[in-house]
Design a protein around this motif. Sequence first.
Motif, PDB file in Angstrom:
ATOM      1  N   ALA A 118       0.808  -1.221   0.000  1.00 34.29           N
ATOM      2  CA  ALA A 118       0.000   0.000   0.000  1.00 34.29           C
ATOM      3  C   ALA A 118       0.840   1.271   0.000  1.00 34.29           C
ATOM      4  O   ALA A 118       0.364   2.332  -0.399  1.00 34.29           O
ATOM      5  CB  ALA A 118      -0.944   0.004   1.211  1.00 34.29           C
ATOM      6  N   VAL A 119       2.106   1.183   0.433  1.00 33.58           N
ATOM      7  CA  VAL A 119       2.943   2.388   0.507  1.00 33.58           C
ATOM      8  C   VAL A 119       3.645   2.684  -0.808  1.00 33.58           C
ATOM      9  O   VAL A 119       4.227   3.769  -0.960  1.00 33.58           O
ATOM     10  CB  VAL A 119       4.010   2.254   1.627  1.00 33.58           C
ATOM     11  CG1 VAL A 119       3.355   2.072   2.974  1.00 33.58           C
ATOM     12  CG2 VAL A 119       4.961   1.101   1.335  1.00 33.58           C
ATOM     13  N   GLN A 120       3.604   1.764  -1.766  1.00 30.16           N
ATOM     14  CA  GLN A 120       4.428   1.914  -2.960  1.00 30.16           C
ATOM     15  C   GLN A 120       4.052   3.151  -3.777  1.00 30.16           C
ATOM     16  O   GLN A 120       4.896   4.022  -4.044  1.00 30.16           O
ATOM     17  CB  GLN A 120       4.345   0.667  -3.834  1.00 30.16           C
ATOM     18  CG  GLN A 120       5.221   0.743  -5.076  1.00 30.16           C
ATOM     19  CD  GLN A 120       5.147  -0.527  -5.916  1.00 30.16           C
ATOM     20  OE1 GLN A 120       4.189  -1.278  -5.829  1.00 30.16           O
ATOM     21  NE2 GLN A 120       6.150  -0.751  -6.738  1.00 30.16           N
ATOM     22  N   PHE A 121       2.807   3.244  -4.181  1.00 28.29           N
ATOM     23  CA  PHE A 121       2.418   4.339  -5.067  1.00 28.29           C
ATOM     24  C   PHE A 121       2.352   5.689  -4.353  1.00 28.29           C
ATOM     25  O   PHE A 121       2.793   6.694  -4.925  1.00 28.29           O
ATOM     26  CB  PHE A 121       1.097   4.006  -5.751  1.00 28.29           C
ATOM     27  CG  PHE A 121       1.230   2.898  -6.764  1.00 28.29           C
ATOM     28  CD1 PHE A 121       1.877   3.121  -7.967  1.00 28.29           C
ATOM     29  CD2 PHE A 121       0.743   1.638  -6.498  1.00 28.29           C
ATOM     30  CE1 PHE A 121       2.023   2.105  -8.897  1.00 28.29           C
ATOM     31  CE2 PHE A 121       0.883   0.614  -7.418  1.00 28.29           C
ATOM     32  CZ  PHE A 121       1.526   0.838  -8.630  1.00 28.29           C
ATOM     33  N   PRO A 122       1.848   5.770  -3.093  1.00 25.16           N
ATOM     34  CA  PRO A 122       1.950   7.063  -2.404  1.00 25.16           C
ATOM     35  C   PRO A 122       3.394   7.519  -2.218  1.00 25.16           C
ATOM     36  O   PRO A 122       3.703   8.701  -2.373  1.00 25.16           O
ATOM     37  CB  PRO A 122       1.279   6.786  -1.047  1.00 25.16           C
ATOM     38  CG  PRO A 122       0.362   5.656  -1.306  1.00 25.16           C
ATOM     39  CD  PRO A 122       1.046   4.799  -2.326  1.00 25.16           C
ATOM     40  N   GLY A 123       4.289   6.569  -1.910  1.00 25.39           N
ATOM     41  CA  GLY A 123       5.691   6.938  -1.741  1.00 25.39           C
ATOM     42  C   GLY A 123       6.310   7.427  -3.031  1.00 25.39           C
ATOM     43  O   GLY A 123       7.015   8.442  -3.060  1.00 25.39           O
ATOM     44  N   LEU A 124       6.045   6.727  -4.121  1.00 26.35           N
ATOM     45  CA  LEU A 124       6.600   7.127  -5.409  1.00 26.35           C
ATOM     46  C   LEU A 124       6.031   8.472  -5.853  1.00 26.35           C
ATOM     47  O   LEU A 124       6.749   9.318  -6.405  1.00 26.35           O
ATOM     48  CB  LEU A 124       6.300   6.050  -6.452  1.00 26.35           C
ATOM     49  CG  LEU A 124       7.027   6.164  -7.802  1.00 26.35           C
ATOM     50  CD1 LEU A 124       8.530   6.173  -7.593  1.00 26.35           C
ATOM     51  CD2 LEU A 124       6.627   5.010  -8.706  1.00 26.35           C
ATOM     52  N   SER A 125       4.745   8.688  -5.599  1.00 23.20           N
ATOM     53  CA  SER A 125       4.124   9.971  -5.945  1.00 23.20           C
ATOM     54  C   SER A 125       4.716  11.112  -5.127  1.00 23.20           C
ATOM     55  O   SER A 125       4.789  12.256  -5.601  1.00 23.20           O
ATOM     56  CB  SER A 125       2.610   9.897  -5.713  1.00 23.20           C
ATOM     57  OG  SER A 125       2.019   8.912  -6.528  1.00 23.20           O
ATOM     58  N   ALA A 126       5.141  10.819  -3.900  1.00 21.11           N
ATOM     59  CA  ALA A 126       5.703  11.858  -3.036  1.00 21.11           C
ATOM     60  C   ALA A 126       7.123  12.235  -3.438  1.00 21.11           C
ATOM     61  O   ALA A 126       7.498  13.409  -3.377  1.00 21.11           O
ATOM     62  CB  ALA A 126       5.668  11.398  -1.579  1.00 21.11           C
TER      63      ALA A 126
END
Length: 244
Positions: A118-126
């Motif tokens: 679940a952290v992959q895409f929010p982290g990459l977007s950040a």
Amino acid sequence: MTPGTSRMAMRTFVLVCTGQILSVLGSQLTAFGLGVWSYQRTGSTTAYGLMALATLAPGMRAAPLAGLLVDRSARAAMIAGHLGAGACTFTLALLVHLGAAPFGAVLALVALTSVCNAVQFPGLSAVTPRLVPPEHLGRAQGALQLGMATGQVGAPVLAAMLLASLGLWPILALDALSFFFASTLLLVCRLPSVPRPTRAAGALAEAGQGWRYLRAQPGLLGLLGLLALLNFSVGAAQVLLKPF
């Protein structure tokens, strides 16, 4: 950014995105392979649907918490997520290889992997806007989306070939390796810090801030609702189409 700093940041972006794209490819291989494996093993569309649900639903439920972790440290959250997902997938590969993989245990491990992812895409977007200059951000996002989509399209073909020739556990092992490879790239790359938002009184209050922001943007909230309806309709068709 100075020209030298900009080039270094772009190289970091390419390395990080390479790891993330390979991780997505591995996850798509596992999703396809596990779906076929569960249907062949049980002959039940319900079992196949439960596998799809375990792949998606826990990550959706964990998404608000994932956003909080990314706000604190995107790099640490992504590394922890990859390592956790890699450990779950490696355990699953070992159980399948030993022939000791009850369906309930498989569902539990898949659900845990979904939470870690679940952290992959929010982290990459950040981190992406911190690495890519504003004038190149659109092209960088386009290249990233192209890489992700290519992995999603190519994964079923590759998974079918591997499943027919090697079986399920090598697919799971490749997925585990992709998680560890992505986390290694994140460890060796220097990522700029993401400014932290003003802290609220506790994690639930911070999650509530995100919901209040969405409620204050009717257009964005309506778009999210439309996407949810679209994904629900497509998801129902996909679950029925593959067993058919």
